[in-house]
Design an enzyme around this catalytic site. Structure first.
Site, PDB file in Angstrom:
ATOM      1  N   HIS A 179       0.826  -1.202   0.000  1.00 44.35           N
ATOM      2  CA  HIS A 179       0.000   0.000   0.000  1.00 44.35           C
ATOM      3  C   HIS A 179       0.865   1.258   0.000  1.00 44.35           C
ATOM      4  O   HIS A 179       0.497   2.275  -0.604  1.00 44.35           O
ATOM      5  CB  HIS A 179      -0.928  -0.005   1.217  1.00 44.35           C
ATOM      6  CG  HIS A 179      -2.215  -0.733   0.970  1.00 44.35           C
ATOM      7  ND1 HIS A 179      -2.884  -1.427   1.954  1.00 44.35           N
ATOM      8  CD2 HIS A 179      -2.968  -0.864  -0.149  1.00 44.35           C
ATOM      9  CE1 HIS A 179      -3.988  -1.952   1.450  1.00 44.35           C
ATOM     10  NE2 HIS A 179      -4.050  -1.629   0.183  1.00 44.35           N
ATOM     11  N   CYS A 234      -0.493 -12.024 -19.128  1.00 40.61           N
ATOM     12  CA  CYS A 234      -0.526 -11.144 -17.956  1.00 40.61           C
ATOM     13  C   CYS A 234       0.663 -11.304 -17.025  1.00 40.61           C
ATOM     14  O   CYS A 234       0.714 -10.691 -15.967  1.00 40.61           O
ATOM     15  CB  CYS A 234      -1.824 -11.358 -17.169  1.00 40.61           C
ATOM     16  SG  CYS A 234      -2.004 -13.014 -16.496  1.00 40.61           S
TER      17      CYS A 234
END
Length: 607
Positions: free
Chosen positions: A220, A534
Protein backbone atom coordinates in the site's frame (compact mmCIF):
# COMPACT_ATOMS: atom_id res chain seq x y z
CA UNK A 1 28.23 -30.09 -7.84
CA UNK A 2 27.62 -30.96 -4.20
CA UNK A 3 25.27 -28.74 -2.19
CA UNK A 4 27.92 -27.80 0.36
CA UNK A 5 30.29 -26.72 -2.39
CA UNK A 6 27.55 -24.83 -4.18
CA UNK A 7 26.58 -22.94 -1.02
CA UNK A 8 30.23 -22.09 -0.42
CA UNK A 9 30.68 -20.79 -3.96
CA UNK A 10 27.43 -18.82 -3.74
CA UNK A 11 28.48 -17.13 -0.52
CA UNK A 12 31.92 -16.38 -1.97
CA UNK A 13 30.35 -14.81 -5.07
CA UNK A 14 28.14 -12.63 -2.87
CA UNK A 15 31.14 -11.55 -0.82
CA UNK A 16 33.19 -10.72 -3.91
CA UNK A 17 30.28 -8.94 -5.60
CA UNK A 18 29.80 -6.59 -2.68
CA UNK A 19 33.30 -5.73 -1.40
CA UNK A 20 32.18 -2.40 0.01
CA UNK A 21 29.26 -3.79 2.03
CA UNK A 22 29.38 -2.03 5.41
CA UNK A 23 29.51 -3.98 8.61
CA UNK A 24 26.71 -3.80 11.16
CA UNK A 25 28.62 -1.08 13.01
CA UNK A 26 27.49 1.40 10.35
CA UNK A 27 28.35 2.84 6.97
CA UNK A 28 31.56 4.66 6.20
CA UNK A 29 29.81 7.86 5.15
CA UNK A 30 33.01 9.53 3.97
CA UNK A 31 32.44 7.49 0.78
CA UNK A 32 29.52 7.23 -1.63
CA UNK A 33 27.23 4.34 -0.65
CA UNK A 34 25.08 2.65 -3.31
CA UNK A 35 22.40 0.21 -2.16
CA UNK A 36 20.12 -1.78 -4.44
CA UNK A 37 16.56 -2.74 -3.57
CA UNK A 38 13.24 -3.06 -5.39
CA UNK A 39 11.84 -0.35 -7.64
CA UNK A 40 8.51 0.33 -5.91
CA UNK A 41 7.66 3.67 -7.55
CA UNK A 42 9.32 5.21 -10.61
CA UNK A 43 11.20 8.49 -10.75
CA UNK A 44 14.35 10.13 -9.41
CA UNK A 45 14.52 12.17 -6.21
CA UNK A 46 17.57 14.13 -4.97
CA UNK A 47 17.75 15.97 -1.67
CA UNK A 48 18.85 16.06 1.98
CA UNK A 49 18.56 12.70 3.75
CA UNK A 50 16.16 12.46 6.69
CA UNK A 51 16.22 9.27 8.76
CA UNK A 52 12.83 8.56 10.28
CA UNK A 53 12.65 6.24 13.28
CA UNK A 54 9.12 5.48 14.38
CA UNK A 55 8.58 5.20 18.11
CA UNK A 56 8.33 1.58 19.17
CA UNK A 57 5.64 0.68 21.65
CA UNK A 58 6.35 -2.51 23.51
CA UNK A 59 3.33 -4.59 24.43
CA UNK A 60 3.81 -5.47 28.09
CA UNK A 61 1.63 -8.46 28.88
CA UNK A 62 0.88 -8.42 32.62
CA UNK A 63 -1.60 -10.16 34.89
CA UNK A 64 -4.36 -7.90 36.26
CA UNK A 65 -6.85 -8.23 39.10
CA UNK A 66 -10.47 -9.24 38.45
CA UNK A 67 -11.73 -5.83 39.50
CA UNK A 68 -9.44 -4.16 36.92
CA UNK A 69 -10.96 -5.87 33.85
CA UNK A 70 -13.65 -3.25 33.23
CA UNK A 71 -11.24 -0.32 33.46
CA UNK A 72 -8.80 -2.19 31.21
CA UNK A 73 -11.49 -2.62 28.55
CA UNK A 74 -12.42 1.05 28.87
CA UNK A 75 -8.80 1.86 28.01
CA UNK A 76 -9.12 -0.41 24.97
CA UNK A 77 -12.31 1.27 23.77
CA UNK A 78 -10.76 4.73 24.19
CA UNK A 79 -7.60 3.69 22.28
CA UNK A 80 -9.75 2.30 19.44
CA UNK A 81 -11.73 5.55 19.31
CA UNK A 82 -8.56 7.67 19.19
CA UNK A 83 -6.98 5.43 16.55
CA UNK A 84 -10.10 5.61 14.39
CA UNK A 85 -10.13 9.40 14.72
CA UNK A 86 -6.52 9.64 13.53
CA UNK A 87 -7.21 7.38 10.56
CA UNK A 88 -10.34 9.37 9.67
CA UNK A 89 -8.24 12.54 9.55
CA UNK A 90 -5.61 10.84 7.37
CA UNK A 91 -8.35 9.48 5.06
CA UNK A 92 -9.60 13.06 4.61
CA UNK A 93 -6.12 14.32 3.66
CA UNK A 94 -5.72 11.37 1.27
CA UNK A 95 -9.03 12.08 -0.45
CA UNK A 96 -7.97 15.69 -1.04
CA UNK A 97 -4.54 14.75 -2.41
CA UNK A 98 -5.08 11.59 -4.46
CA UNK A 99 -8.77 10.71 -4.39
CA UNK A 100 -11.45 8.66 -2.69
CA UNK A 101 -10.19 5.25 -3.78
CA UNK A 102 -6.87 5.62 -1.97
CA UNK A 103 -8.65 7.03 1.07
CA UNK A 104 -10.31 3.62 1.37
CA UNK A 105 -6.96 2.18 2.50
CA UNK A 106 -7.59 4.03 5.75
CA UNK A 107 -11.35 3.50 5.94
CA UNK A 108 -10.59 -0.23 5.63
CA UNK A 109 -8.22 0.08 8.59
CA UNK A 110 -10.99 1.81 10.55
CA UNK A 111 -13.26 -1.13 9.76
CA UNK A 112 -10.58 -3.49 11.09
CA UNK A 113 -10.43 -1.47 14.31
CA UNK A 114 -14.18 -1.98 14.77
CA UNK A 115 -14.21 -5.64 13.66
CA UNK A 116 -16.58 -7.49 16.05
CA UNK A 117 -14.33 -10.58 16.09
CA UNK A 118 -11.36 -8.45 17.20
CA UNK A 119 -13.38 -6.85 20.02
CA UNK A 120 -14.86 -10.19 21.06
CA UNK A 121 -11.38 -11.71 21.24
CA UNK A 122 -9.95 -8.85 23.33
CA UNK A 123 -12.88 -8.71 25.76
CA UNK A 124 -12.89 -12.49 26.19
CA UNK A 125 -9.14 -12.79 26.78
CA UNK A 126 -8.96 -9.88 29.21
CA UNK A 127 -11.87 -11.18 31.31
CA UNK A 128 -11.06 -14.88 31.16
CA UNK A 129 -7.26 -14.77 31.43
CA UNK A 130 -6.95 -11.55 33.49
CA UNK A 131 -4.42 -10.06 31.08
CA UNK A 132 -3.57 -6.46 30.21
CA UNK A 133 -5.12 -5.26 26.98
CA UNK A 134 -1.71 -4.43 25.40
CA UNK A 135 -0.68 -8.09 25.43
CA UNK A 136 -4.00 -9.32 24.03
CA UNK A 137 -4.12 -6.75 21.21
CA UNK A 138 -0.52 -7.50 20.26
CA UNK A 139 -1.22 -11.26 20.31
CA UNK A 140 -4.26 -10.96 18.05
CA UNK A 141 -2.59 -8.77 15.40
CA UNK A 142 0.74 -10.62 15.56
CA UNK A 143 -1.09 -13.87 14.80
CA UNK A 144 -2.51 -12.33 11.61
CA UNK A 145 0.94 -10.99 10.67
CA UNK A 146 2.56 -14.40 11.15
CA UNK A 147 -0.02 -16.05 8.91
CA UNK A 148 0.58 -13.44 6.23
CA UNK A 149 4.35 -13.88 6.47
CA UNK A 150 3.99 -17.64 5.99
CA UNK A 151 2.18 -17.15 2.70
CA UNK A 152 3.95 -17.81 -0.58
CA UNK A 153 2.07 -14.86 -2.08
CA UNK A 154 4.09 -11.63 -2.04
CA UNK A 155 0.79 -9.75 -2.07
CA UNK A 156 -0.08 -11.20 1.36
CA UNK A 157 3.37 -10.69 2.88
CA UNK A 158 3.34 -7.02 1.85
CA UNK A 159 0.24 -6.40 4.00
CA UNK A 160 2.23 -7.09 7.18
CA UNK A 161 3.25 -3.42 7.48
CA UNK A 162 -0.41 -2.35 7.35
CA UNK A 163 -1.17 -4.49 10.38
CA UNK A 164 2.00 -3.26 12.12
CA UNK A 165 0.68 0.28 11.69
CA UNK A 166 -2.62 -0.73 13.32
CA UNK A 167 -0.84 -2.46 16.19
CA UNK A 168 1.54 0.45 16.82
CA UNK A 169 -1.32 2.94 16.61
CA UNK A 170 -3.44 1.10 19.19
CA UNK A 171 -0.49 0.52 21.54
CA UNK A 172 0.53 4.18 21.32
CA UNK A 173 -3.00 5.31 22.14
CA UNK A 174 -3.18 2.85 25.02
CA UNK A 175 -0.13 4.60 26.46
CA UNK A 176 -1.55 7.99 25.42
CA UNK A 177 1.48 8.70 23.22
CA UNK A 178 1.53 11.53 20.70
CA UNK A 179 1.28 10.99 16.94
CA UNK A 180 4.44 12.36 15.26
CA UNK A 181 3.51 13.47 11.78
CA UNK A 182 5.90 16.27 10.82
CA UNK A 183 9.28 16.02 9.12
CA UNK A 184 11.53 18.73 7.58
CA UNK A 185 10.47 20.17 4.22
CA UNK A 186 11.78 18.74 0.92
CA UNK A 187 13.79 15.75 2.17
CA UNK A 188 14.51 12.21 1.03
CA UNK A 189 13.14 9.93 3.77
CA UNK A 190 14.70 6.67 4.86
CA UNK A 191 13.10 4.36 7.42
CA UNK A 192 13.02 0.67 8.26
CA UNK A 193 9.37 0.73 7.18
CA UNK A 194 6.83 3.36 6.19
CA UNK A 195 3.07 3.02 6.31
CA UNK A 196 0.57 4.64 3.94
CA UNK A 197 -0.38 6.96 6.83
CA UNK A 198 3.26 8.07 7.23
CA UNK A 199 3.50 8.94 3.55
CA UNK A 200 0.24 10.90 3.44
CA UNK A 201 1.27 12.92 6.50
CA UNK A 202 4.81 13.48 5.14
CA UNK A 203 3.38 14.69 1.83
CA UNK A 204 2.30 17.85 3.65
CA UNK A 205 6.02 18.66 3.94
CA UNK A 206 6.59 17.90 0.23
CA UNK A 207 9.03 15.04 0.75
CA UNK A 208 11.03 14.11 -2.36
CA UNK A 209 11.02 10.31 -2.20
CA UNK A 210 11.68 7.44 0.19
CA UNK A 211 13.63 4.24 0.76
CA UNK A 212 12.73 1.42 3.15
CA UNK A 213 14.06 -1.92 4.34
CA UNK A 214 10.70 -3.63 3.88
CA UNK A 215 7.87 -3.81 1.35
CA UNK A 216 7.68 -4.18 -2.40
CA UNK A 217 5.94 -3.07 -5.58
CA UNK A 218 2.41 -3.95 -4.49
CA UNK A 219 2.52 -2.68 -0.92
CA UNK A 220 0.00 0.00 0.00
CA UNK A 221 2.92 2.36 0.69
CA UNK A 222 4.17 1.80 -2.88
CA UNK A 223 0.69 2.53 -4.26
CA UNK A 224 0.59 5.81 -2.34
CA UNK A 225 4.01 6.84 -3.71
CA UNK A 226 2.93 5.92 -7.24
CA UNK A 227 -0.16 8.10 -6.85
CA UNK A 228 1.87 10.99 -5.45
CA UNK A 229 4.34 10.52 -8.38
CA UNK A 230 7.20 10.15 -5.90
CA UNK A 231 10.10 7.66 -6.27
CA UNK A 232 10.37 4.80 -3.80
CA UNK A 233 12.93 2.04 -3.30
CA UNK A 234 11.86 -0.88 -1.09
CA UNK A 235 13.33 -4.17 0.12
CA UNK A 236 16.78 -2.80 1.07
CA UNK A 237 16.99 -5.21 4.06
CA UNK A 238 18.70 -4.23 7.33
CA UNK A 239 19.96 -0.83 6.18
CA UNK A 240 18.28 0.76 9.22
CA UNK A 241 20.77 -1.08 11.43
CA UNK A 242 23.63 0.75 9.71
CA UNK A 243 22.18 4.26 9.39
CA UNK A 244 22.26 6.22 12.62
CA UNK A 245 19.56 8.77 13.36
CA UNK A 246 22.10 11.49 14.14
CA UNK A 247 23.67 11.49 10.66
CA UNK A 248 23.44 15.09 9.44
CA UNK A 249 24.03 17.04 6.23
CA UNK A 250 23.94 14.05 3.90
CA UNK A 251 22.55 14.12 0.37
CA UNK A 252 20.66 11.09 -0.93
CA UNK A 253 19.37 9.95 -4.31
CA UNK A 254 16.33 7.74 -4.79
CA UNK A 255 16.40 6.07 -8.21
CA UNK A 256 12.97 4.48 -8.43
CA UNK A 257 13.66 3.29 -11.98
CA UNK A 258 16.58 1.01 -11.15
CA UNK A 259 15.88 0.45 -7.42
CA UNK A 260 19.03 2.27 -6.26
CA UNK A 261 19.39 4.27 -3.04
CA UNK A 262 22.57 6.35 -3.08
CA UNK A 263 23.85 8.03 0.09
CA UNK A 264 26.46 10.79 -0.04
CA UNK A 265 26.85 10.77 -3.85
CA UNK A 266 30.11 12.14 -5.24
CA UNK A 267 30.07 15.08 -7.63
CA UNK A 268 30.11 12.87 -10.74
CA UNK A 269 27.16 10.75 -9.57
CA UNK A 270 25.22 13.84 -8.56
CA UNK A 271 25.79 15.48 -11.96
CA UNK A 272 24.79 12.24 -13.71
CA UNK A 273 21.49 12.03 -11.82
CA UNK A 274 20.67 15.69 -12.35
CA UNK A 275 21.01 15.05 -16.10
CA UNK A 276 18.86 11.92 -15.76
CA UNK A 277 16.18 13.94 -13.99
CA UNK A 278 16.04 16.43 -16.87
CA UNK A 279 15.84 13.64 -19.47
CA UNK A 280 13.09 11.87 -17.55
CA UNK A 281 11.07 15.07 -17.31
CA UNK A 282 11.32 15.52 -21.10
CA UNK A 283 10.53 11.85 -21.72
CA UNK A 284 7.53 12.00 -19.38
CA UNK A 285 5.92 14.63 -21.61
CA UNK A 286 6.13 12.36 -24.67
CA UNK A 287 4.82 9.38 -22.67
CA UNK A 288 1.81 11.43 -21.53
CA UNK A 289 0.91 11.89 -25.19
CA UNK A 290 1.18 8.13 -25.71
CA UNK A 291 -1.09 7.31 -22.78
CA UNK A 292 -3.84 9.35 -24.38
CA UNK A 293 -3.57 7.37 -27.63
CA UNK A 294 -4.55 3.83 -28.58
CA UNK A 295 -1.69 1.34 -28.73
CA UNK A 296 -0.84 0.70 -32.39
CA UNK A 297 2.15 -0.86 -34.11
CA UNK A 298 4.20 1.15 -36.60
CA UNK A 299 2.16 -0.51 -39.35
CA UNK A 300 -1.14 0.54 -37.72
CA UNK A 301 -2.31 -2.68 -36.02
CA UNK A 302 -4.44 -2.00 -32.93
CA UNK A 303 -3.07 -3.71 -29.79
CA UNK A 304 -5.04 -4.05 -26.57
CA UNK A 305 -3.12 -2.87 -23.48
CA UNK A 306 -4.83 -3.82 -20.23
CA UNK A 307 -3.95 -3.35 -16.58
CA UNK A 308 -3.09 -5.82 -13.80
CA UNK A 309 -4.41 -4.63 -10.43
CA UNK A 310 -4.60 -5.94 -6.88
CA UNK A 311 -6.66 -3.22 -5.18
CA UNK A 312 -9.42 -0.87 -6.21
CA UNK A 313 -7.18 2.03 -5.13
CA UNK A 314 -5.25 1.40 -8.36
CA UNK A 315 -8.30 2.06 -10.54
CA UNK A 316 -7.66 5.78 -10.84
CA UNK A 317 -4.41 4.95 -12.65
CA UNK A 318 -6.34 3.19 -15.42
CA UNK A 319 -7.29 6.55 -16.94
CA UNK A 320 -3.95 8.19 -16.11
CA UNK A 321 -1.91 5.52 -17.89
CA UNK A 322 -4.35 4.93 -20.73
CA UNK A 323 -5.25 1.27 -20.12
CA UNK A 324 -8.01 -0.28 -22.22
CA UNK A 325 -9.44 -1.97 -19.13
CA UNK A 326 -8.39 -4.52 -16.50
CA UNK A 327 -6.93 -7.74 -17.86
CA UNK A 328 -6.31 -9.22 -14.41
CA UNK A 329 -7.85 -8.27 -11.08
CA UNK A 330 -6.43 -10.50 -8.34
CA UNK A 331 -9.46 -10.87 -6.09
CA UNK A 332 -7.59 -12.80 -3.37
CA UNK A 333 -6.51 -9.46 -1.93
CA UNK A 334 -9.96 -9.44 -0.26
CA UNK A 335 -8.80 -12.27 2.02
CA UNK A 336 -6.13 -10.13 3.57
CA UNK A 337 -8.19 -7.98 5.92
CA UNK A 338 -9.74 -10.88 7.82
CA UNK A 339 -7.75 -13.95 6.82
CA UNK A 340 -10.88 -15.70 5.57
CA UNK A 341 -13.30 -15.51 2.62
CA UNK A 342 -15.26 -12.24 2.61
CA UNK A 343 -19.06 -12.44 2.82
CA UNK A 344 -21.11 -12.37 -0.38
CA UNK A 345 -22.55 -8.90 0.30
CA UNK A 346 -19.09 -7.48 0.97
CA UNK A 347 -17.85 -8.95 -2.31
CA UNK A 348 -20.93 -7.72 -4.19
CA UNK A 349 -20.36 -4.13 -3.05
CA UNK A 350 -16.66 -4.33 -3.86
CA UNK A 351 -17.12 -5.77 -7.37
CA UNK A 352 -19.98 -3.35 -8.08
CA UNK A 353 -17.73 -0.40 -7.31
CA UNK A 354 -14.96 -1.80 -9.53
CA UNK A 355 -17.37 -2.37 -12.42
CA UNK A 356 -19.02 1.04 -12.01
CA UNK A 357 -15.72 2.92 -12.04
CA UNK A 358 -14.44 1.00 -15.08
CA UNK A 359 -17.65 1.00 -17.12
CA UNK A 360 -17.66 0.60 -20.12
CA UNK A 361 -14.11 -0.77 -19.93
CA UNK A 362 -13.48 -4.45 -19.29
CA UNK A 363 -12.98 -5.93 -15.80
CA UNK A 364 -11.38 -9.38 -15.86
CA UNK A 365 -11.89 -10.73 -12.36
CA UNK A 366 -9.78 -13.75 -11.46
CA UNK A 367 -11.48 -16.04 -8.97
CA UNK A 368 -9.74 -16.43 -5.61
CA UNK A 369 -6.29 -17.88 -6.31
CA UNK A 370 -5.47 -19.08 -2.82
CA UNK A 371 -3.71 -22.16 -1.53
CA UNK A 372 -3.73 -24.34 1.55
CA UNK A 373 -1.35 -21.93 3.29
CA UNK A 374 -3.51 -18.87 2.54
CA UNK A 375 -5.42 -18.60 5.81
CA UNK A 376 -8.47 -20.71 4.93
CA UNK A 377 -9.79 -23.99 6.21
CA UNK A 378 -6.42 -25.62 6.55
CA UNK A 379 -3.83 -25.51 9.31
CA UNK A 380 -1.70 -28.05 7.44
CA UNK A 381 1.57 -26.55 6.23
CA UNK A 382 2.30 -28.04 2.81
CA UNK A 383 5.87 -28.98 1.94
CA UNK A 384 5.50 -27.42 -1.51
CA UNK A 385 2.38 -25.21 -1.76
CA UNK A 386 3.16 -24.36 -5.41
CA UNK A 387 2.47 -27.99 -6.25
CA UNK A 388 -0.34 -28.42 -3.76
CA UNK A 389 -3.82 -27.27 -2.83
CA UNK A 390 -4.34 -23.98 -4.60
CA UNK A 391 -6.30 -22.14 -7.28
CA UNK A 392 -9.25 -23.96 -8.80
CA UNK A 393 -8.53 -27.03 -6.64
CA UNK A 394 -9.48 -25.09 -3.50
CA UNK A 395 -12.53 -23.56 -5.21
CA UNK A 396 -13.91 -26.95 -6.23
CA UNK A 397 -13.03 -28.67 -2.94
CA UNK A 398 -14.65 -25.89 -0.89
CA UNK A 399 -17.61 -24.97 -3.15
CA UNK A 400 -19.11 -22.43 -0.74
CA UNK A 401 -16.14 -20.12 -1.50
CA UNK A 402 -16.67 -20.48 -5.26
CA UNK A 403 -20.46 -20.18 -5.10
CA UNK A 404 -20.40 -17.03 -2.93
CA UNK A 405 -17.91 -15.36 -5.23
CA UNK A 406 -19.78 -16.30 -8.42
CA UNK A 407 -23.09 -15.07 -6.98
CA UNK A 408 -21.49 -11.76 -5.92
CA UNK A 409 -19.85 -11.03 -9.25
CA UNK A 410 -22.90 -12.07 -11.33
CA UNK A 411 -25.05 -9.73 -9.23
CA UNK A 412 -22.44 -6.97 -9.65
CA UNK A 413 -22.30 -7.36 -13.44
CA UNK A 414 -24.94 -4.68 -14.11
CA UNK A 415 -23.02 -3.15 -17.02
CA UNK A 416 -21.96 -6.45 -18.57
CA UNK A 417 -18.27 -5.49 -18.36
CA UNK A 418 -17.19 -8.26 -15.93
CA UNK A 419 -15.62 -11.45 -17.21
CA UNK A 420 -14.53 -14.42 -15.06
CA UNK A 421 -11.01 -15.89 -15.03
CA UNK A 422 -10.38 -19.31 -13.43
CA UNK A 423 -6.87 -19.82 -11.92
CA UNK A 424 -4.47 -22.78 -12.04
CA UNK A 425 -6.44 -24.98 -14.43
CA UNK A 426 -4.88 -28.31 -15.42
CA UNK A 427 -7.85 -30.29 -16.82
CA UNK A 428 -11.09 -30.01 -18.78
CA UNK A 429 -12.98 -31.49 -15.82
CA UNK A 430 -12.06 -28.47 -13.68
CA UNK A 431 -13.35 -26.06 -16.33
CA UNK A 432 -16.58 -27.99 -16.84
CA UNK A 433 -17.23 -28.25 -13.11
CA UNK A 434 -16.83 -24.48 -12.68
CA UNK A 435 -19.11 -23.86 -15.67
CA UNK A 436 -21.69 -26.24 -14.20
CA UNK A 437 -21.71 -24.38 -10.87
CA UNK A 438 -21.87 -21.06 -12.72
CA UNK A 439 -24.90 -22.25 -14.71
CA UNK A 440 -26.66 -23.38 -11.51
CA UNK A 441 -26.09 -20.01 -9.81
CA UNK A 442 -27.28 -18.12 -12.89
CA UNK A 443 -30.51 -20.11 -12.73
CA UNK A 444 -31.00 -19.25 -9.05
CA UNK A 445 -30.35 -15.54 -9.65
CA UNK A 446 -32.62 -15.54 -12.68
CA UNK A 447 -35.52 -16.70 -10.51
CA UNK A 448 -34.72 -13.95 -8.00
CA UNK A 449 -34.47 -11.42 -10.86
CA UNK A 450 -30.93 -10.56 -9.77
CA UNK A 451 -29.22 -11.69 -12.98
CA UNK A 452 -28.64 -8.47 -14.91
CA UNK A 453 -26.68 -9.94 -17.85
CA UNK A 454 -27.48 -13.39 -19.21
CA UNK A 455 -24.15 -14.14 -20.84
CA UNK A 456 -20.91 -13.68 -18.95
CA UNK A 457 -17.59 -14.60 -20.53
CA UNK A 458 -15.49 -17.21 -18.78
CA UNK A 459 -11.78 -17.78 -19.28
CA UNK A 460 -8.90 -19.70 -17.73
CA UNK A 461 -5.32 -19.03 -16.74
CA UNK A 462 -2.79 -21.01 -18.77
CA UNK A 463 0.07 -21.42 -16.31
CA UNK A 464 0.54 -25.19 -15.97
CA UNK A 465 2.28 -27.30 -18.68
CA UNK A 466 -0.63 -29.80 -18.55
CA UNK A 467 -2.95 -27.02 -19.75
CA UNK A 468 -0.64 -26.35 -22.70
CA UNK A 469 -0.77 -30.03 -23.66
CA UNK A 470 -4.57 -29.89 -23.93
CA UNK A 471 -4.78 -26.31 -25.21
CA UNK A 472 -6.71 -27.31 -28.36
CA UNK A 473 -9.50 -28.71 -26.17
CA UNK A 474 -9.39 -25.87 -23.61
CA UNK A 475 -9.88 -23.06 -26.15
CA UNK A 476 -13.06 -24.77 -27.38
CA UNK A 477 -14.48 -24.72 -23.83
CA UNK A 478 -13.88 -21.07 -22.91
CA UNK A 479 -14.33 -17.55 -24.27
CA UNK A 480 -10.79 -16.38 -23.56
CA UNK A 481 -7.49 -17.44 -22.03
CA UNK A 482 -4.83 -15.52 -20.12
CA UNK A 483 -1.23 -16.75 -20.14
CA UNK A 484 0.44 -16.47 -16.73
CA UNK A 485 4.10 -16.64 -17.70
CA UNK A 486 5.41 -16.27 -14.13
CA UNK A 487 4.10 -19.70 -13.10
CA UNK A 488 4.36 -21.22 -16.58
CA UNK A 489 8.11 -20.56 -16.60
CA UNK A 490 8.43 -21.93 -13.05
CA UNK A 491 6.55 -25.14 -13.81
CA UNK A 492 8.06 -25.67 -17.26
CA UNK A 493 11.66 -25.26 -16.11
CA UNK A 494 11.18 -26.77 -12.62
CA UNK A 495 12.73 -23.62 -11.15
CA UNK A 496 11.41 -21.79 -8.10
CA UNK A 497 11.95 -18.14 -9.03
CA UNK A 498 12.25 -17.28 -5.32
CA UNK A 499 15.16 -19.72 -4.82
CA UNK A 500 18.36 -17.70 -5.11
CA UNK A 501 20.50 -20.79 -5.74
CA UNK A 502 18.76 -21.59 -9.05
CA UNK A 503 17.04 -18.30 -9.91
CA UNK A 504 19.51 -17.76 -12.77
CA UNK A 505 17.84 -20.73 -14.50
CA UNK A 506 14.46 -18.96 -14.41
CA UNK A 507 14.46 -17.44 -17.90
CA UNK A 508 11.56 -16.15 -19.98
CA UNK A 509 13.52 -16.68 -23.20
CA UNK A 510 14.03 -20.43 -22.76
CA UNK A 511 13.23 -22.17 -26.10
CA UNK A 512 10.71 -24.45 -24.33
CA UNK A 513 8.70 -21.45 -23.15
CA UNK A 514 8.84 -19.62 -26.52
CA UNK A 515 7.51 -22.75 -28.25
CA UNK A 516 4.76 -23.16 -25.65
CA UNK A 517 3.67 -19.55 -26.15
CA UNK A 518 3.56 -20.03 -29.91
CA UNK A 519 1.46 -23.16 -29.50
CA UNK A 520 -0.99 -21.49 -27.10
CA UNK A 521 -1.49 -18.39 -29.24
CA UNK A 522 -1.92 -20.36 -32.48
CA UNK A 523 -4.51 -22.66 -30.88
CA UNK A 524 -6.45 -19.70 -29.47
CA UNK A 525 -6.72 -17.88 -32.80
CA UNK A 526 -7.50 -21.08 -34.67
CA UNK A 527 -10.63 -21.50 -32.51
CA UNK A 528 -11.46 -17.76 -32.26
CA UNK A 529 -10.65 -17.67 -28.54
CA UNK A 530 -9.23 -14.39 -27.27
CA UNK A 531 -5.77 -14.65 -25.71
CA UNK A 532 -3.85 -12.24 -23.47
CA UNK A 533 -0.59 -12.47 -21.53
CA UNK A 534 -0.53 -11.14 -17.96
CA UNK A 535 2.83 -12.27 -16.56
CA UNK A 536 5.85 -10.02 -16.02
CA UNK A 537 7.09 -10.96 -19.50
CA UNK A 538 4.32 -8.75 -20.95
CA UNK A 539 6.07 -5.60 -19.67
CA UNK A 540 9.58 -6.52 -20.85
CA UNK A 541 10.38 -4.24 -23.80
CA UNK A 542 12.82 -6.82 -25.21
CA UNK A 543 10.05 -9.43 -25.23
CA UNK A 544 7.40 -7.17 -26.82
CA UNK A 545 8.49 -7.59 -30.49
CA UNK A 546 8.77 -11.37 -30.01
CA UNK A 547 5.30 -11.61 -28.45
CA UNK A 548 3.81 -9.48 -31.24
CA UNK A 549 5.56 -11.73 -33.77
CA UNK A 550 4.09 -14.84 -32.11
CA UNK A 551 0.63 -13.32 -32.66
CA UNK A 552 -0.17 -11.82 -29.26
CA UNK A 553 -2.51 -8.83 -29.51
CA UNK A 554 -3.60 -8.40 -25.87
CA UNK A 555 -1.08 -7.42 -23.16
CA UNK A 556 -1.93 -7.04 -19.47
CA UNK A 557 0.65 -5.27 -17.29
CA UNK A 558 1.00 -3.18 -14.13
CA UNK A 559 -0.17 0.41 -14.66
CA UNK A 560 3.28 1.98 -14.47
CA UNK A 561 4.53 -0.22 -17.36
CA UNK A 562 1.81 0.89 -19.79
CA UNK A 563 3.45 4.05 -21.26
CA UNK A 564 6.73 2.25 -22.06
CA UNK A 565 4.84 -0.72 -23.50
CA UNK A 566 2.80 1.56 -25.75
CA UNK A 567 5.99 3.30 -26.87
CA UNK A 568 7.65 -0.02 -27.77
CA UNK A 569 4.56 -1.26 -29.62
CA UNK A 570 4.43 1.96 -31.65
CA UNK A 571 7.99 1.34 -32.93
CA UNK A 572 7.47 -2.26 -34.11
CA UNK A 573 6.43 -3.40 -37.59
CA UNK A 574 4.55 -6.71 -37.47
CA UNK A 575 6.29 -8.07 -40.57
CA UNK A 576 9.67 -7.70 -38.83
CA UNK A 577 8.30 -9.03 -35.52
CA UNK A 578 6.94 -12.13 -37.26
CA UNK A 579 10.34 -12.73 -38.85
CA UNK A 580 11.97 -12.41 -35.42
CA UNK A 581 9.54 -14.92 -33.87
CA UNK A 582 10.03 -17.35 -36.75
CA UNK A 583 13.82 -17.31 -36.22
CA UNK A 584 13.51 -17.64 -32.41
CA UNK A 585 11.36 -20.73 -32.78
CA UNK A 586 14.22 -22.48 -34.62
CA UNK A 587 16.83 -21.75 -31.94
CA UNK A 588 17.80 -24.19 -29.21
CA UNK A 589 19.40 -22.12 -26.45
CA UNK A 590 18.55 -19.14 -24.27
CA UNK A 591 21.78 -17.43 -25.35
CA UNK A 592 20.88 -17.59 -29.06
CA UNK A 593 17.35 -16.27 -28.48
CA UNK A 594 18.49 -13.46 -26.18
CA UNK A 595 21.23 -12.49 -28.64
CA UNK A 596 18.71 -12.26 -31.51
CA UNK A 597 16.15 -10.33 -29.44
CA UNK A 598 18.65 -7.85 -28.01
CA UNK A 599 20.05 -7.14 -31.46
CA UNK A 600 16.54 -6.73 -32.87
CA UNK A 601 15.52 -4.01 -30.42
CA UNK A 602 18.19 -1.41 -31.28
CA UNK A 603 17.66 -2.02 -35.00
CA UNK A 604 13.88 -1.86 -35.13
CA UNK A 605 12.67 -0.38 -31.86
CA UNK A 606 15.35 2.09 -30.86
CA UNK A 607 17.75 1.96 -27.93
Amino acid sequence: MGNAKKFFILSEVKRIAMPDSPEKKGFDLSEEITLVGISASKGIGIGPLYIYNRDKFQAIDVVIESNECDSELERFDLAISRSAGELQKIAGITEQKIGTLHAEIFTSQIQMLHDPEFHKYVHSKVKREKRSVEGVVSEFISDIQNKLLQSDELLFRERVDDFQDLKDRILRNLSEGQLISRIPENVVVFSHSLTPADLILFSRQNFIGCAVDTGGQTSHAALICQSLALPMVAGLVNVAEKLRENEKNLTAIIDGNSGKFIINPNSETLALYLRKQKRLAASALSLVELTEQEARTKCGKRIQVLSNIDFKEELQHIERYGADGVGLYRSESMFIAKGKPPAEEEQFEYYSELADVLNPKLLTLRLFDVGGDKLIYSSYREENPNLGWRGVRVLLDVPEILEQQLRALLRANKHGNIQILVPMVSSLDEIRNVKKILSKIKGELRKLKQLHVEEVKIGVMIEIPAAVEIIEEIVKEVDFISIGTNDLIQYTLAVDRGNEIVHNLYNKFHPALIRKLSRIIRAAYKHKCRVSLCGEMASDSYATPLLLGLGLRDFSVVNSAIPDLKKTISQVRLSQAKELAKKCLTLGTVYEIEHLIKHFKPLHVGA
